[in-house]
Motif scaffolding. Structure first.
Motif, short mmCIF file in Angstrom:
data_model
loop_
_atom_site.label_atom_id
_atom_site.label_comp_id
_atom_site.label_asym_id
_atom_site.label_seq_id
_atom_site.Cartn_x
_atom_site.Cartn_y
_atom_site.Cartn_z
N LYS A 1 -3.53 5.13 1.53
CA LYS A 1 -2.94 5.05 2.86
C LYS A 1 -3.14 3.62 3.23
O LYS A 1 -2.35 3.08 4.00
N GLU A 2 -4.52 3.17 3.65
CA GLU A 2 -4.61 1.93 3.85
C GLU A 2 -3.80 0.69 3.20
O GLU A 2 -3.37 -0.54 3.60
N ALA A 3 -3.94 0.97 1.80
CA ALA A 3 -3.01 -0.19 1.02
C ALA A 3 -1.63 -0.15 1.52
O ALA A 3 -1.20 -1.43 1.67
N LYS A 4 -1.07 1.00 1.78
CA LYS A 4 0.40 0.73 2.28
C LYS A 4 0.44 0.55 3.57
O LYS A 4 1.33 -0.56 4.12
N GLU A 5 -0.38 1.06 4.56
CA GLU A 5 0.07 0.68 5.89
C GLU A 5 -0.69 -0.52 6.37
O GLU A 5 -0.02 -1.02 7.32
N ARG A 6 -2.02 -0.79 6.01
CA ARG A 6 -2.59 -1.91 6.41
C ARG A 6 -2.41 -3.06 5.85
O ARG A 6 -1.96 -4.27 6.21
N LEU A 7 -2.25 -3.11 4.42
CA LEU A 7 -2.16 -4.09 3.50
C LEU A 7 -0.49 -4.40 3.11
O LEU A 7 -0.35 -5.54 2.81
N GLY A 8 0.20 -3.38 3.28
CA GLY A 8 1.71 -3.74 3.11
C GLY A 8 2.17 -3.29 1.87
O GLY A 8 2.95 -3.98 1.19
N ALA A 9 1.28 -2.70 0.78
CA ALA A 9 1.47 -2.40 -0.55
C ALA A 9 2.75 -1.51 -0.43
O ALA A 9 2.94 -0.71 0.14
N ASP A 10 3.50 -1.70 -1.43
CA ASP A 10 5.02 -0.80 -1.55
C ASP A 10 4.67 0.61 -2.26
O ASP A 10 5.53 1.38 -2.09
N HIS A 11 3.79 0.46 -3.53
CA HIS A 11 3.59 1.62 -4.18
C HIS A 11 2.14 1.71 -4.78
O HIS A 11 1.33 0.53 -4.58
N HIS B 1 7.16 -7.42 -4.65
CA HIS B 1 7.10 -5.95 -4.50
C HIS B 1 5.74 -5.66 -5.38
O HIS B 1 5.39 -6.08 -6.26
N VAL B 2 4.78 -5.18 -4.47
CA VAL B 2 3.42 -4.70 -4.85
C VAL B 2 3.27 -3.34 -5.09
O VAL B 2 3.38 -2.50 -4.26
N THR B 3 2.52 -3.43 -6.45
CA THR B 3 2.08 -1.79 -6.86
C THR B 3 0.70 -1.86 -7.04
O THR B 3 0.08 -2.75 -7.78
N ILE B 4 -0.06 -0.98 -6.25
CA ILE B 4 -1.81 -1.01 -6.31
C ILE B 4 -1.99 -0.11 -7.65
O ILE B 4 -1.22 1.16 -7.66
N ILE B 5 -2.61 -0.24 -8.71
CA ILE B 5 -3.05 0.63 -9.68
C ILE B 5 -4.58 0.86 -9.49
O ILE B 5 -5.30 -0.27 -9.61
N SER B 6 -5.09 1.97 -9.04
CA SER B 6 -6.37 2.27 -8.62
C SER B 6 -6.99 3.44 -9.07
O SER B 6 -6.32 4.30 -9.50
N THR B 7 -8.37 3.31 -9.11
CA THR B 7 -8.97 4.72 -9.29
C THR B 7 -9.43 5.41 -8.23
O THR B 7 -9.84 6.55 -8.20
N SER B 8 -9.17 4.94 -7.03
CA SER B 8 -9.60 5.58 -5.72
C SER B 8 -8.34 5.99 -4.78
O SER B 8 -7.78 5.23 -4.05
N PRO B 9 -7.85 7.22 -5.03
CA PRO B 9 -6.79 7.58 -4.44
C PRO B 9 -6.99 7.73 -2.68
O PRO B 9 -5.95 7.54 -1.97
N SER B 10 -8.34 7.59 -2.34
CA SER B 10 -8.69 7.31 -0.81
C SER B 10 -8.33 6.10 -0.23
O SER B 10 -8.06 5.90 0.78
N LYS B 11 -7.82 5.04 -1.12
CA LYS B 11 -7.35 3.65 -0.67
C LYS B 11 -5.67 3.70 -0.71
O LYS B 11 -5.46 2.63 0.06
#
Ligand code: NAP
Ligand code: ZN
Length: 391
Positions: free
Chosen positions: A252-262, A240-250
């Motif tokens: 959508k693609e993190a979830k939709e293209r890369l398959g991140a869960d959160h 189960h993958v959670t991205i912790i990022s400084t870039s809110p713009s990422k």
């Protein structure tokens, strides 16, 4: 000592492989780099000559193909953030001129008499490692990456005393021990960054048993070159993958293209608060200076954070989040050669490659500038053969 990363300790001079003794005399190396007699092959490449970091065409010499060597016509080379750290001398260890590049794919054009693993025409890759002592416990257990005498593909010092030049060039001579096969089903451009970004995240994921823990929760700090590959491995192994990022713009693609869960925006205190004690592991891939405290709070009790990002300044590590959560922080540097081959084969099996933007050599400066500004999705790869006529 020349190294990819600054070293805290100095190497013991006792029991050193005689080939490596010149390591301790940098001035001699500089001299030898220009005069090493078997460096007869002229190669075109691209180098930075000072900390302005500007890359310009550079013609230099490489060694003849020795008995254990393979000569590789370079097709593609990824642009790792480590290249940027080196060209700008962020870590204070750059030996100019530096020809960066350690995410190399290409085709074998020549093999030495002792080479059994490769033949002309093979599709191969070269990552961060160029030489190691071959004698220590780490070399003997295929953890060459932790050899005290490790030398890197660029800004390192090879056994013959010459300074190593990397993959921003048309041809490379590499000892076969530090070369891997590229699976036939993978494109040579999109697989190139696996040689550093891929193995750098695969190795700690394996080491901490994440790859055998489907369903466990992994946090990845920083969705860049390393981070996006980590998502791909993690999803292939059922995490189960959670991205912790400084870039809110990422998000959508993190979830939709890369398959991140959160997705957690690290500058949003509410989201960080809501994520407290939710993760089993965290992989920190951040290239810039940052404090670890609020990220550590995201780990469950007994959770582990592995640092792979290498900012130039020490990171702030407050004791309370460590103590109150019995948490562990550790580091990891690239991977050993057997593990690198294993990682490549995993990529072949699961069809894992990088999301890349291909650039020509005359666009390297622009690409480095965009990388510095966090403006890449998610790795630049140089099409070495697609050279512009003016270079
Ligand atoms: P990258 O593509 O530039 O990715 C780094 C990511 O860090 C960015 O995409 C960004 O993600 C995040 N970030 C940037 N500035 C930040 C800040 N101020 N605070 C928090 N997050 C920030 O770089 P990379 O090629 O993946 O390399 C990352 C680091 O790993 C570099 O320092 C590199 O030298 C190091 N590295 C280490 C090894 C090793 O063996 N340990 C191997 C290769 C590279 P968001 O936009 O999602 O925040
Ligand atoms: Zn790298």
């Amino acid at each position: 000592m020349a190294s990819k990363f600054p070293q805290n300790g100095t190497s013991s001079k006792k029991g050193v492989n005689p080939h490596l003794k010149p390591l301790f005399f940098l001035s001699i190396h500089r001299y030898m780099a220009q005069t090493t007699p078997n460096h007869t092959q002229t190669v075109s490449g691209w180098a930075a000559h000072d900390s302005s970091g500007k890359i310009t065409p550079y013609v230099f010499k490489r060694r003849e193909n020795g008995p254990n060597d393979v000569t590789i016509e370079i097709l593609y080379c990824g642009i790792c953030h480590t290249d940027l750290h080196h060209v700008r001398n962020d870590w204070g260890i750059t030996m100019y001129p530096v020809v960066p590049g350690h995410e190399i794919t290409g085709v074998v054009t020549k093999v030495g008499t002792n080479v059994t693993r490769f033949k002309t025409g093979d599709r191969v890759g070269v990552g961060c490692l160029a030489a190691s002592c071959l004698e220590c416990e780490f070399c003997k257990s295929s953890q060459e990456n932790y050899c005290d005498q490790i030398q890197f593909t660029y800004n390192g010092i090879f056994w013959d005393g010459s300074i190593t030049y990397g993959g921003y060039s048309r041809m490379l001579v590499a000892d076969q021990r530090y070369v891997v096969r590229v699976p036939e089903n993978l494109p040579m451009d999109a697989v190139a960054p696996m040689l550093c970004a891929g193995i750098t995240v695969y190795s700690p994921m394996k080491d901490t048993k994440m790859l055998e823990s489907p369903g466990k929760k992994l946090g990845i700090i920083g969705l860049g070159g390393l981070g996006h590959v980590a998502v791909k491995f993690a999803k292939a192994f059922g995490l189960h993958v959670t991205i912790i990022s400084t870039s809110p713009s990422k998000e959508k693609e993190a979830k939709e293209r890369l398959g991140a869960d959160h997705f957690i925006v690290s500058t949003n205190p509410k989201q960080m608060q809501a994520g407290k004690r939710s993760l089993d592991f965290i992989l920190d891939t951040v290239s810039a200076n940052h404090s670890l405290g609020h990220y550590l709070e995201l780990l469950k009790v007994n959770g582990t954070m592995v640092i792979v990002g290498a900012p130039e300044k020490p990171m702030e590590l407050p004791s309370f989040p460590l103590i109150f959560g019995k948490r562990t922080v550790k580091g990891s540097m690239t991977g050993g050669m057997n593990e690198t081959q294993e990682m490549m084969d995993v990529c072949g099996k699961h069809n894992i490659t990088c999301d890349i933007e291909v650039v020509k050599p005359d666009q390297i400066n622009e690409a480095l500038e965009r990388l510095a500004n966090n403006d890449v999705r998610y790795r630049f790869v140089i099409d070495i053969a697609g050279q512009s006529p003016n270079l």
